[in-house]
Structure formats: C-alpha cells, structure tokens
Design a protein around this motif. Structure first.
Motif, mmCIF file in Angstrom:
data_model
loop_
_atom_site.group_PDB
_atom_site.id
_atom_site.type_symbol
_atom_site.label_atom_id
_atom_site.label_comp_id
_atom_site.label_asym_id
_atom_site.label_seq_id
_atom_site.Cartn_x
_atom_site.Cartn_y
_atom_site.Cartn_z
ATOM 1 N N ASP A 1 56.192 29.094 28.553
ATOM 2 C CA ASP A 1 56.715 29.399 30.145
ATOM 3 C C ASP A 1 56.163 30.712 30.408
ATOM 4 O O ASP A 1 55.289 30.926 31.293
ATOM 5 C CB ASP A 1 58.002 29.440 30.278
ATOM 6 N N ASP A 2 56.400 31.580 29.311
ATOM 7 C CA ASP A 2 55.805 33.106 29.910
ATOM 8 C C ASP A 2 54.505 33.664 29.461
ATOM 9 O O ASP A 2 54.052 34.665 29.535
ATOM 10 C CB ASP A 2 56.750 34.199 29.230
ATOM 11 N N PHE A 3 53.671 32.502 28.596
ATOM 12 C CA PHE A 3 52.358 32.832 27.900
ATOM 13 C C PHE A 3 51.250 33.172 28.865
ATOM 14 O O PHE A 3 51.274 32.342 29.795
ATOM 15 C CB PHE A 3 52.280 31.882 26.955
ATOM 16 N N ARG A 4 50.611 34.044 28.746
ATOM 17 C CA ARG A 4 49.384 34.277 29.558
ATOM 18 C C ARG A 4 48.202 34.780 28.640
ATOM 19 O O ARG A 4 48.613 35.565 27.695
ATOM 20 C CB ARG A 4 49.491 35.363 30.819
ATOM 21 N N GLU A 5 46.989 34.112 28.909
ATOM 22 C CA GLU A 5 46.035 34.415 27.813
ATOM 23 C C GLU A 5 45.679 35.957 28.322
ATOM 24 O O GLU A 5 45.381 35.869 29.521
ATOM 25 C CB GLU A 5 44.935 33.320 27.769
ATOM 26 N N ILE A 6 45.269 36.613 27.137
ATOM 27 C CA ILE A 6 44.851 37.928 27.795
ATOM 28 C C ILE A 6 43.488 38.224 27.346
ATOM 29 O O ILE A 6 42.626 39.203 28.026
ATOM 30 C CB ILE A 6 45.697 39.118 27.099
ATOM 31 N N ARG A 7 42.643 37.447 26.610
ATOM 32 C CA ARG A 7 41.567 37.664 26.046
ATOM 33 C C ARG A 7 40.789 36.425 25.650
ATOM 34 O O ARG A 7 41.431 35.781 24.908
ATOM 35 C CB ARG A 7 41.343 38.756 24.868
ATOM 36 N N LYS B 1 46.282 26.244 20.746
ATOM 37 C CA LYS B 1 46.981 26.312 19.684
ATOM 38 C C LYS B 1 48.491 26.401 19.898
ATOM 39 O O LYS B 1 48.990 25.307 19.121
ATOM 40 C CB LYS B 1 46.625 27.559 18.820
ATOM 41 N N LEU B 2 49.003 27.030 20.965
ATOM 42 C CA LEU B 2 50.285 27.042 21.000
ATOM 43 C C LEU B 2 50.676 25.602 21.567
ATOM 44 O O LEU B 2 51.855 24.912 21.231
ATOM 45 C CB LEU B 2 50.822 28.022 22.243
ATOM 46 N N ARG B 3 50.068 24.962 22.391
ATOM 47 C CA ARG B 3 50.198 23.590 23.142
ATOM 48 C C ARG B 3 50.371 22.780 21.835
ATOM 49 O O ARG B 3 51.363 21.914 22.018
ATOM 50 C CB ARG B 3 49.184 23.366 24.172
ATOM 51 N N LYS B 4 49.451 22.891 21.026
ATOM 52 C CA LYS B 4 49.464 21.871 19.889
ATOM 53 C C LYS B 4 50.814 22.015 18.909
ATOM 54 O O LYS B 4 51.161 20.931 18.375
ATOM 55 C CB LYS B 4 48.410 21.835 18.749
ATOM 56 N N ILE C 1 53.019 39.048 24.946
ATOM 57 C CA ILE C 1 53.499 38.727 26.208
ATOM 58 C C ILE C 1 53.895 40.147 26.911
ATOM 59 O O ILE C 1 54.818 40.959 26.020
ATOM 60 C CB ILE C 1 54.889 37.836 26.110
ATOM 61 N N ASN C 2 53.670 40.581 27.992
ATOM 62 C CA ASN C 2 53.925 42.023 28.726
ATOM 63 C C ASN C 2 53.486 42.991 27.688
ATOM 64 O O ASN C 2 54.282 43.847 27.567
ATOM 65 C CB ASN C 2 55.259 41.931 29.255
ATOM 66 N N ASN C 3 52.360 42.979 27.069
ATOM 67 C CA ASN C 3 51.795 43.817 26.142
ATOM 68 C C ASN C 3 52.369 44.122 24.899
ATOM 69 O O ASN C 3 52.158 44.914 24.237
ATOM 70 C CB ASN C 3 51.785 45.379 26.945
ATOM 71 N N THR C 4 53.608 43.214 24.511
ATOM 72 C CA THR C 4 54.056 43.321 23.238
ATOM 73 C C THR C 4 54.089 42.083 22.499
ATOM 74 O O THR C 4 54.264 40.820 23.098
ATOM 75 C CB THR C 4 55.750 43.735 23.517
ATOM 76 N N ALA C 5 53.709 42.156 21.040
ATOM 77 C CA ALA C 5 53.885 40.819 20.318
ATOM 78 C C ALA C 5 55.348 40.383 20.215
ATOM 79 O O ALA C 5 56.213 41.201 19.730
ATOM 80 C CB ALA C 5 53.283 41.068 19.073
ATOM 81 N N VAL C 6 55.870 39.327 20.533
ATOM 82 C CA VAL C 6 57.008 38.816 20.565
ATOM 83 C C VAL C 6 57.336 38.376 19.484
ATOM 84 O O VAL C 6 56.501 37.646 18.569
ATOM 85 C CB VAL C 6 57.412 37.710 21.770
#
Ligand SMILES: Nc1ncnc2c1ncn2[C@@H]1O[C@H](COP(=O)(O)OP(=O)(O)OP(=O)(O)O)[C@@H](O)[C@H]1O
Ligand SMILES: C=C(C)CCOP(=O)(O)O
Length: 225
Positions: free
Chosen positions: A168-174, A187-190, A156-161
């Motif tokens: 909420d803050d998740f965006r797919e990057i690739r 995967k996260l939804r499940k 998230i925002n270029n950093t592994a949290v």
C-alpha cells in the motif's frame, strides 16, 4: 525449515544490484562477492543470483540475437562467481535458470555441492527471474527468502522500514534503465503472491549476510504468509 536431506538450508539471492552496478554494463563487484563467499561457506545454503548489468543489460537492448547475448552474459556472470568459490576451495555447482527444477537442486545438494542458480532467458525469449526461483525454493524448503541488495531495505518516506505487510505505502524511488524484470516493485509483488516471508537487506556489508543467514531480522522483513 528442515529438509529430507537432514540439514536446514537457507535460501539466499545475491541481487544484481549488489554483485554488479546495475547502471554500468558488465560491471562485476569482485571484492564484494569474495567477502560474501567467505561468509557463506559457514552455512548450508542454496544460492541464487540475479542478472544485474549483465543479463538485464543484454536483454534490454533492441538488437538481434537477444537470447544468445543474454545467455552469454549470464553465463559470464555466473562463471565469475563460480571462480571465486573455487578459489576459496568451496564446492559449488551451477544451475542455469532455464534448467531449474527442485529435483535438480536436490541432486546438487545430495552430492554435497552448493547450488548456484541464476536468472536466465528461455529459447522463446521469455525471462526467468531469480526472484521467482528464490521464492519457489524457499516455499519448497519452508524457509524465508533472503534477498541481499544494495539498499538497507524497503524505503518508505526516506526510511528503511523494518516490517512490510502490504504494498500500500510502497513507492519506487530509483529504477535501473536496463531492468527487464520489474525491479523492486515486482519483487515485492511476487513475495506477496508466493506468500513467502522474506528479508530484504543490505548485502554490501558482509556481516549483514552473516546475520541474515543466522536468522537475525535486519533490513526489511516482508510478512507475506
Ligand atoms: N522504495 C524502495 N526501497 C528500496 N529499494 C528501492 C526502492 N525503490 C527503488 N529501489 C531500488 O531497488 C533496487 C533493488 O531491487 P532490484 O529488484 O533491482 O534488486 P536485485 O534483486 O538486486 O536486482 P536483480 O534483479 O538484477 O537481481 C535497489 O537498487 C534500489 O535502488
Ligand atoms: C535478465 C536476466 C536474464 C535474468 C533476470 O533475473 P533477475 O535479475 O533475478 O530478475
């Protein structure tokens, strides 16, 4: 985390992103899997693997005989993994996702074999994701689901949290052009749907597999319970 079998089992999914290159059809990462196998042998583990550029590739093609092609691709990938375990003299037993039940897993464990279950396709063409299998087993054994991938964790925002509590803050990057089960977002939804605490971590370094199986918090801990 215990079980009626008297051992504490860890549930580990070797993601297709880790054991294959998801953008190159039928690319298997043999050296990495060999290194991972040598770590796994020191633990009581239930293993799952995904489809990567084998199952996802075949299932994504709009050609005929999807079920047959996908079954062949997944059996080929599974066989490559089985052979590595066998070469290292570690007793394993495959369980195709289409036949997956908890009782089948228990029977394999009762015979002192490591179950290797994998994402699969059904006769009607529906796909069974290794993520669902992993979460179902983790829920049954009251343990965390360990997802080894080719990324450090959830970025998230270029950093592994280190901790994720919601999407909420998740965006797919690739994304992989071939993925038929929805990639990391699904995967996260499940994980949240199953309410199973999970670890998503970088399995490219086998030491991380050791840490994750040892219960160490690395990568992203997804708090879902
Ligand atoms: N925000 C993000 N954080 C982490 N990974 C992401 C993100 N967005 C996209 N990804 C991609 O998600 C991939 C891992 O998820 P994916 O579901 O493909 O894993 P997998 O379980 O290894 O694959 P398979 O379903 O083939 O077993 C990584 O290769 C990464 O590039
Ligand atoms: C594409 C197939 C056949 C299996 C999908 O399993 P996953 O990679 O764990 O989602």
């Amino acid at each position: 985390m215990g079980s009626k079998l008297g051992y504490v089992y860890r549930v580990l999914k070797l993601g297709g992103s880790l054991i294959t290159n998801k953008n190159v059809p039928f690319s298997f990462n043999e050296e990495l899997v060999t290194n991972v196998v040598n770590v796994i042998k020191n633990f009581k583990v239930i293993l799952v693997h995904g489809g990567g550029s084998f199952g996802h590739y075949e299932a994504s093609l709009s050609k005929e005989n999807t079920q047959t092609r996908t079954v062949i691709a997944m059996q080929e990938l599974n066989l490559k993994i089985l052979k590595i375990f066998n070469k290292e003299n570690i007793p394993v037993f495959p369980l195709p996702g289409r036949y997956f039940t908890i009782n089948q897993v228990l029977e394999i464990l009762q015979n002192n074999l490591i179950p290797i279950i994998y994402g699969d396709i059904l006769p009607n063409g529906n796909i069974i994701s290794g993520d669902d299998i992993t979460l179902t087993i983790a829920k049954h054994f009251h343990t965390e689901a360990l997802f080894a991938t080719d990324v450090e964790g959830i970025i998230i925002n270029n950093t592994a949290v280190s901790l994720l509590k919601s999407l909420d803050d998740f965006r797919e990057i690739r994304t992989s052009q071939f993925d038929v089960t929805g990639g990391i977002r699904e995967k996260l939804r499940k994980i949240f749907q199953y309410k199973v605490n999970s670890l998503i971590f970088d399995g490219r370094n086998p030491t991380n597999i050791y840490y994750a199986l040892s219960g160490k918090r690395i990568g992203t801990f997804v708090e879902a319970e």
